[in-house]
Design an enzyme around this catalytic site. Structure first.
Site, short mmCIF file in Angstrom:
data_model
loop_
_atom_site.label_atom_id
_atom_site.label_comp_id
_atom_site.label_asym_id
_atom_site.label_seq_id
_atom_site.Cartn_x
_atom_site.Cartn_y
_atom_site.Cartn_z
N TYR A 47 0.73 -1.23 0.23
CA TYR A 47 0.13 0.28 0.20
C TYR A 47 0.95 1.62 -0.47
O TYR A 47 0.28 2.21 -0.47
CB TYR A 47 -0.94 0.32 1.53
CG TYR A 47 -1.92 -1.30 1.01
CD1 TYR A 47 -2.57 -2.30 -0.21
CD2 TYR A 47 -2.73 -1.05 2.14
CE1 TYR A 47 -3.41 -2.44 -0.29
CE2 TYR A 47 -4.75 -2.13 1.88
CZ TYR A 47 -4.76 -2.71 0.61
OH TYR A 47 -5.46 -3.60 0.57
N LYS A 100 2.43 -14.93 4.94
CA LYS A 100 2.99 -15.16 3.93
C LYS A 100 4.20 -15.88 3.28
O LYS A 100 5.01 -15.68 2.41
CB LYS A 100 1.96 -15.36 2.68
CG LYS A 100 1.82 -16.26 1.61
CD LYS A 100 0.93 -17.39 1.68
CE LYS A 100 1.12 -18.46 0.37
NZ LYS A 100 0.05 -19.62 0.97
N ASP A 108 -3.65 -17.67 4.50
CA ASP A 108 -4.72 -17.87 3.19
C ASP A 108 -5.47 -18.75 4.35
O ASP A 108 -6.76 -19.27 4.63
CB ASP A 108 -4.24 -18.75 2.24
CG ASP A 108 -3.43 -19.66 2.46
OD1 ASP A 108 -2.45 -19.28 3.66
OD2 ASP A 108 -2.60 -20.15 1.42
N ASP A 129 -5.95 -5.71 5.46
CA ASP A 129 -7.11 -5.11 4.83
C ASP A 129 -8.40 -5.78 4.69
O ASP A 129 -9.56 -5.60 5.32
CB ASP A 129 -6.80 -3.90 3.93
CG ASP A 129 -7.93 -3.31 3.61
OD1 ASP A 129 -8.86 -2.76 3.98
OD2 ASP A 129 -7.20 -2.75 2.32
N ASP A 147 -11.64 -6.97 7.00
CA ASP A 147 -13.40 -7.11 6.23
C ASP A 147 -13.78 -8.34 6.72
O ASP A 147 -15.14 -8.83 6.87
CB ASP A 147 -13.21 -6.95 5.17
CG ASP A 147 -13.20 -5.11 4.79
OD1 ASP A 147 -13.30 -4.54 5.58
OD2 ASP A 147 -14.28 -4.71 2.95
MG MG Z 1 -10.67 -1.88 3.31
#
Ligand code: MG
Ligand code: NAI
Length: 328
Positions: free
Chosen positions: A118, A165, A198, A222, A226
């Site tokens: 990001y 990961k 994962d 992020d 969610d």
């Molecule tokens: Mg978000």
């Protein structure tokens, strides 16, 4: 206390109005300055994050942010970088009366907020080839790992789980994982483990109760936040705080929700809970708890917006919270 208020776009404006109704009702010594940023600001001023807005944020004690639309990367992601709010705290907690897969989820996600993919280091290196650079540093990883363990201690939590990961992204995730493991040794009172991201997503859906504090890098954080929001009733219930050495930004996890924007039906709970995180940050713990309790009863009585099965409008739900506050 100086607070910059940025409603932003879409439902950001609607939920901010609701949260401000409650904050104003508490009558605390906050001085609010309203500023613009987001898609609409881009149209009006040619900049999604106008200089005046950024300067005001830099001068204030906290930023209360609603949501941006398509310009989110240029607004909120940039603000987190500019204000060096390196830790993004995202709690996901079950509410009584909200039908979900599980009843007793209580997870806090601690997401690194200034590094990773990001950073926006993306390039078109040739026709049809785009490249992105993932930045992970020892210093950044150490800072966020320490933050997660300190949060666990402060909140009486028992366990920190790092997500990465490292089997595929050997250098970047490898570094992050190793630093997390090393920091964990300094906190023998807190249990520690780590999973591949994962597999962790599957564990989260199948058995979220095995998680307490989740510690992870920016993009995984992020995504997983969610997912965690989905476990407790959706984005309408998910607050967050971005904390740095000097600055703090408080914002719900959700975005501008164009699918429901303008209808007045956005769930204000995420924004109200976000405001509570700001209150706690400034030491108004009792006030924050009062608001949380009031909101909990409103939700338990199903006086909610449609996303939670009710039929109230955003501001009607906020009014219900005010009514409860007046009864306590
Ligand atoms: Mg978000
Ligand atoms: P979103 O979070 O806006 O919405 C996802 C889904 O959750 C939608 O179905 C929406 O209706 C629902 N939802 C979200 N908040 C809700 C609330 N308070 N009450 C009831 N339902 C709610 O994410 P999406 O759709 O991926 O992105 C929409 C826009 O928001 C995009 O332009 C994106 O760039 C931006 N965005 C901005 C963020 C920010 O400013 N922090 C974060 C995420 C997305």
């Amino acid at each position: 206390m100086r607070v910059t208020v940025i409603p932003g776009d879409g439902i950001g404006k609607e939920v901010m109005e609701a949260a401000m109704l409650i904050l104003r009702n508490l009558d605390l010594p906050f001085e609010y300055t309203w500023m613009e940023a987001g898609d609409e600001a881009l149209k009006k001023y040619g900049k999604a994050l106008p200089e005046e807005t950024l300067n005001e944020c830099l001068k204030s004690d906290a930023v209360l942010f609603g949501a941006a639309g398509e310009t989110a990367a240029d607004v909120i992601v940039r603000l987190r970088f500019e204000l060096e709010t390196f830790a993004n705290i995202r709690p996901a907690k079950s509410f009584k009366g909200v039908k979900c897969l599980y009843d007793n989820v209580d997870i806090v996600i601690v997401r690194e907020n200034t590094e990773c993919l990001y950073k926006g280091l993306e390039f078109e290196v040739a026709d049809g080839i785009a490249q992105g650079i993932r930045v992970i540093t020892e210093k950044g990883s150490e800072r966020i790992a320490k933050f997660a363990f300190e949060l666990a201690r402060r909140e009486g939590r028992k366990k920190v789980t790092a997500l990465h990961k490292a089997n595929v992204m050997k250098k970047t995730c490898g570094l992050f994982r190793n630093v997390c493991r090393r920091v964990a040794e300094r906190y023998p009172d807190i249990e520690f483990n780590d999973y591949y991201i994962d597999a962790a997503c599957m564990y989260l859906v199948m058995n979220p109760l095995k998680f307490d504090v989740i510690l992870t890098t920016n993009m995984f954080g992020d995504i997983v936040s969610d997912l965690a929001a989905g476990l407790v009733g959706g984005l309408g219930l998910a607050p967050s705080a971005n904390i740095g050495e000097k600055h703090a930004i408080f914002e719900p996890v959700h975005g501008s929700a164009p699918d429901i924007a303008g209808k007045g039906i956005a769930n204000p709970s995420a924004m109200i809970l976000t405001a509570c995180m700001m209150l706690k940050h400034f030491g108004y713990v009792e006030e924050a708890k009062r608001v949380e309790k009031a909101l909990e009863s409103v939700i338990a009585e199903n006086k909610t917006t449609p996303d939670l099965g009710g039929n109230l409008k955003t501001m009607e739900m906020a009014e219900e919270v005010i009514k409860k506050l007046e009864q306590t």
